[in-house]
Write a protein that holds these residues in place. Structure first.
Motif, PDB file in Angstrom:
ATOM      1  N   TYR A 137       8.130   3.865   6.202  1.00 50.43           N
ATOM      2  CA  TYR A 137       6.962   3.802   6.729  1.00 50.43           C
ATOM      3  C   TYR A 137       5.910   4.350   5.854  1.00 50.43           C
ATOM      4  O   TYR A 137       5.922   5.304   5.364  1.00 50.43           O
ATOM      5  N   PRO A 138       4.579   3.603   6.031  1.00 53.05           N
ATOM      6  CA  PRO A 138       3.445   3.984   5.248  1.00 53.05           C
ATOM      7  C   PRO A 138       2.960   5.220   5.611  1.00 53.05           C
ATOM      8  O   PRO A 138       3.126   5.660   6.973  1.00 53.05           O
ATOM      9  N   SER A 139       2.037   6.115   4.886  1.00 52.60           N
ATOM     10  CA  SER A 139       1.259   7.082   5.622  1.00 52.60           C
ATOM     11  C   SER A 139       0.347   6.645   6.248  1.00 52.60           C
ATOM     12  O   SER A 139      -0.269   5.369   6.441  1.00 52.60           O
ATOM     13  N   SER A 156      -2.455   4.997   4.136  1.00 55.16           N
ATOM     14  CA  SER A 156      -1.918   3.720   3.740  1.00 55.16           C
ATOM     15  C   SER A 156      -2.121   2.580   4.575  1.00 55.16           C
ATOM     16  O   SER A 156      -2.348   1.468   4.582  1.00 55.16           O
ATOM     17  N   GLU A 157      -1.652   2.936   5.966  1.00 61.36           N
ATOM     18  CA  GLU A 157      -1.625   2.040   6.939  1.00 61.36           C
ATOM     19  C   GLU A 157      -2.920   1.652   7.356  1.00 61.36           C
ATOM     20  O   GLU A 157      -3.285   0.615   8.014  1.00 61.36           O
ATOM     21  N   LEU A 158      -3.943   2.711   7.323  1.00 60.44           N
ATOM     22  CA  LEU A 158      -5.391   2.083   7.777  1.00 60.44           C
ATOM     23  C   LEU A 158      -6.058   1.271   6.599  1.00 60.44           C
ATOM     24  O   LEU A 158      -6.531   0.261   6.756  1.00 60.44           O
ATOM     25  N   GLU A 204       0.780  -1.146   0.045  1.00 57.00           N
ATOM     26  CA  GLU A 204      -0.027  -0.193  -0.014  1.00 57.00           C
ATOM     27  C   GLU A 204       0.899   1.347   0.212  1.00 57.00           C
ATOM     28  O   GLU A 204       1.700   1.331   0.752  1.00 57.00           O
ATOM     29  N   GLY A 205       0.623   2.208  -1.055  1.00 56.34           N
ATOM     30  CA  GLY A 205       1.092   3.555  -0.779  1.00 56.34           C
ATOM     31  C   GLY A 205       2.554   3.672  -1.257  1.00 56.34           C
ATOM     32  O   GLY A 205       3.147   4.752  -0.636  1.00 56.34           O
TER      33      GLY A 205
END
Length: 346
Positions: free
Chosen positions: A183-185, A188-190, A29-30
């Motif tokens: 690290y994802p934003s 993106s982490e959600l 993701e992202g």
């Protein structure tokens, strides 16, 4: 022998890459730029080193790329007790045949995932050198060819972490590019929690391209034109790393070759039959930084290899050449003017 008619067109390159890219991004993701660089390295016949802290998806990226392509895949978990023969294979005495029989190791696959490569000893890491450069393995005087396409996707933790060994210079130099996932934003982490919360998306990931398609795409990338000013520009960038006062080890001629191949792959992904200085600039940090060793004084001043490469990009003049008709191998196309502009991201 592959003829031009057997090669994939640039339309095929972009279409196939879009499918693979969409497949990988459904898991990662992202991080579109990280996925794009991984595909660039694949088409440029290189190997990828993914470096970052644990838990950010390094191994997930490698697995997603491998599963999106219908190729043979082997995963090697590097540990301190891993032996070189576990990677390359070993000859075993067969009692019935009264002869030695070769048992191939994990390196005999089209996509090889080396997980936490810097947790193994330098002796074990060196087992990859011949296979990564020459795409073959020599055991007991017998040489065995590796399948095509062949790509090593290795992950490593930062050297400061406990239980890691720094990769030797010869090993780092064989990786075409190094990428950091990061690290994802928050968004993106959600989304990651929604997608990965119940079941791993890798379980449902199906191949969207076949091995023979990748081989044809690689052939198409080889045919991308690189004008003499662009080649000279790449050479000047690499040569500047060898004389920079903040570096005690500059980039090798292999780095120049890798930079050029990656630029051709980037041009093909953009649907162009020619490479531009922009392609070289966009890849310079990923291709060169991991090969450089800063001096002790530069380390004290907290100067990183990435900062040095960006400085070299600022100081090296970008070539500006008038358009000219293509040569005999250019299929009659016109090579465009190279704009004089600062490097991307500066």
């Amino acid at each position: 022998m592959t003829t031009y008619d057997d090669r994939a067109s640039l339309t095929d390159v972009t279409a196939t890459v879009q499918r693979v890219r969409g497949s990988v991004e459904s898991v990662i993701e992202g991080k579109p730029e990280v996925v794009r660089l991984a595909l660039t390295v694949l088409l440029a016949e290189g190997h990828l080193l993914i470096e970052d802290v644990p838990g950010v998806g390094k191994t997930m990226l490698a697995k997603a790329l491998a599963r999106s392509i219908d190729c043979s895949v082997r995963r090697i978990q590097f540990t301190p007790d891993l032996l070189p023969s576990d990677i390359t294979g070993v000859s075993i005495w067969d009692q019935q045949r009264r002869d030695f029989e070769f048992k191939p190791g994990a390196i005999f696959a089209q996509i090889v995932i080396g997980d936490e490569i810097n947790r193994a000893s330098p002796k074990t890491q060196s087992a990859l050198l011949e296979s990564m450069e020459e795409r073959q393995v020599t055991i007991d005087g017998q040489t065995y060819e590796l399948p095509s396409p062949f790509m090593v996707v290795a992950t490593q933790n930062p050297v400061e972490m406990e239980g890691t060994y720094p990769l030797p210079e010869a090993q780092r130099d064989r990786f075409m590019a190094r990428v950091s996932v990061g690290y994802p934003s928050v968004e993106s982490e959600l989304r990651m929690l929604d997608v990965h919360g119940g079941v791993s998306p890798l379980e449902d990931l199906q191949p969207v391209a076949h091995a023979h398609e990748i081989v044809k795409l690689v052939e198409a990338v080889r045919g991308v034109h690189v004008a003499e000013p662009v080649r000279r520009y790449a050479v000047e960038l690499v040569a500047a790393t060898r004389t920079h006062p903040d570096l005690r080890l500059g980039a090798s001629p292999r780095a120049t070759l890798h930079l050029l191949r990656a630029a051709k792959a980037t041009a093909a992904l953009a649907g162009r039959e020619y490479a531009l200085p922009d392609d070289v600039q966009a890849l310079a940090v990923a291709v060169l930084a991991h090969r450089l060793l800063p001096t002790a004084q530069a380390q004290l001043n907290r100067r990183t290899a990435e900062q040095v490469v960006l400085e070299i990009l600022q100081r090296t003049p970008v070539p500006a050449a008038p358009g000219r008709p293509g040569g005999p191998g250019d299929l009659g196309r016109t090579i465009p003017t190279y704009p004089q502009q600062p490097p991307r991201g500066l």
